[in-house]
Enzyme design. Structure first.
Site, PDB file in Angstrom:
ATOM      1  CB  VAL A   4      -0.976   0.008   1.195  1.00  0.00           C
ATOM      2  CG1 VAL A   4      -2.128  -0.936   0.940  1.00  0.00           C
ATOM      3  CG2 VAL A   4      -0.293  -0.357   2.505  1.00  0.00           C
ATOM      4  CD  GLU A   5       4.679   1.658  -2.648  1.00  0.00           C
ATOM      5  OE1 GLU A   5       5.369   2.614  -3.068  1.00  0.00           O
ATOM      6  OE2 GLU A   5       4.822   0.489  -3.052  1.00  0.00           O
ATOM      7  CD1 TRP A   6       0.256   8.900   0.249  1.00  0.00           C
ATOM      8  CD2 TRP A   6      -1.641   8.062  -0.557  1.00  0.00           C
ATOM      9  NE1 TRP A   6      -0.705   9.051   1.221  1.00  0.00           N
ATOM     10  CE2 TRP A   6      -1.886   8.545   0.757  1.00  0.00           C
ATOM     11  CE3 TRP A   6      -2.706   7.481  -1.262  1.00  0.00           C
ATOM     12  CZ2 TRP A   6      -3.139   8.471   1.363  1.00  0.00           C
ATOM     13  CZ3 TRP A   6      -3.944   7.401  -0.648  1.00  0.00           C
ATOM     14  CH2 TRP A   6      -4.150   7.892   0.639  1.00  0.00           C
TER      15      TRP A   6
END
Length: 325
Positions: free
Chosen positions: A209-211
């Site tokens: 999960v990352e931007w």
């Protein structure tokens, strides 16, 4: 981690989709699955969508669908013993090789440098090219996380090749999914399960999960509550299918925005390429540290991400015995 959003999504996604009703996962597992699969129980009625969330003890969110889809009596309470891939075992457990990696852009981490950790590993995707896994293992790849999927329609071009070759070289390996914030967690879990085999000896699956500020098709940043809820739906689905509690991979900015204080009962894999993770994630215990994206190793034509396990060699064996399926 490196990612690629498939061009087809530019046509399929006209703006970010809102959270939809969470249906029963009509899973179509990978054809390579070798273990029996128990389908998720079918709820008797509409169990609500990803937008509805309530708090669990410890602050971890839970979807209201969780009790219907994954009742406690069918959830694994104990992890299955590690079964190493062929050729990986010495005295009943996989041999740990000393790391011999180089780094194109080395960083001084001070007294708690990566070199002080005995168990090193890598994470890879198609960007690393055609990997000689036997050579890479002897360079110090004692574990590998391999990119499998992204969103709901992208499979890494090298996944199946890397998955098979890593096992043949005796490298304990797990697969990871790059989460796409413009699709539902339900559909992404289905896609991962469809493409990643359930096999003995695999490390737990990973949710990355990352931007994604550079995406041409989805730069949406959902609210913190929506992020936590979507993650829980995805994590629950994978735990139900693979019988292992997934690992959460994340980066400093995403962690600060969303994950501080959350998911205390999940193992974390943290990116921190400029400082020891205890300086960046001061409130978080962690299992793996990604300390470089510019590693160099014989057997790999391109730069490679380097990681360490947070523990001793004995601790590594114990961790695998509890976590690996």
């Amino acid at each position: 981690m490196r990612f690629l959003i498939p061009a087809i999504l530019a046509v399929a996604v006209s703006g970010c989709t809102a959270s939809s009703k969470l249906d029963v996962l009509d899973l179509q597992p990978s054809s390579e699955t070798v273990s029996s699969i128990v389908p998720a129980p079918v709820p008797s009625e509409d169990v609500g969508g990803e937008g509805e969330v309530m708090a669990m003890a410890g602050g971890t969110p839970v979807s209201p669908a969780r009790a219907a889809l994954f009742p406690p009596e069918v959830m694994p309470e104990e992890e299955v013993a590690f079964v190493a891939p062929p050729g990986a075992v010495s005295s009943g457990r996989p041999k740990v090789y000393n790391q011999k990696f180089d780094d194109a852009k080395p960083v001084s981490f001070g007294r708690a440098a990566p070199k002080h950790f005995p168990v090193h590993g890598v994470d890879v995707s198609r960007w690393q090219g055609d990997i000689d896994w036997h050579t890479l293992r002897k360079q110090g790849a004692n574990f590998a996380f391999i990119k499998a999927t992204e969103g709901i329609d992208h499979v890494d071009d090298a996944f199946r090749r890397n998955w098979k070759a890593a096992a043949e070289a005796g490298v304990p390996r797990g697969a990871y999914h790059f989460f796409y914030w413009c699709r539902t967690a339900r559909d992404q879990a289905k896609w991962f399960i469809r493409n990643v085999p359930k096999v003995k000896g695999a490390l737990p699956p990973v949710l990355d999960v990352e931007w994604n500020a550079h995406s041409q098709t989805c730069r949406h940043r959902p609210t913190r509550q929506d992020v936590l809820e979507k993650m829980q739906v995805f994590l629950d689905a994978l735990e139900r299918h693979y019988g292992q509690r997934p690992i959460i991979y994340t980066s400093p900015d995403f962690y600060k925005d969303n994950l501080r204080g959350q998911f205390r009962d999940y193992p974390f894999w943290l990116r921190s390429v400029a400082a020891h993770p205890d300086e960046i994630y001061s409130d978080r215990d962690w299992a793996f540290w990604q300390y470089s994206g510019t590693g160099q190793a014989r057997g790999v034509p391109e730069n490679i991400d380097l990681n360490v396990f947070n523990g001793s060699e004995r601790g590594w064996y114990e961790w695998m015995s509890r976590r690996a399926h």
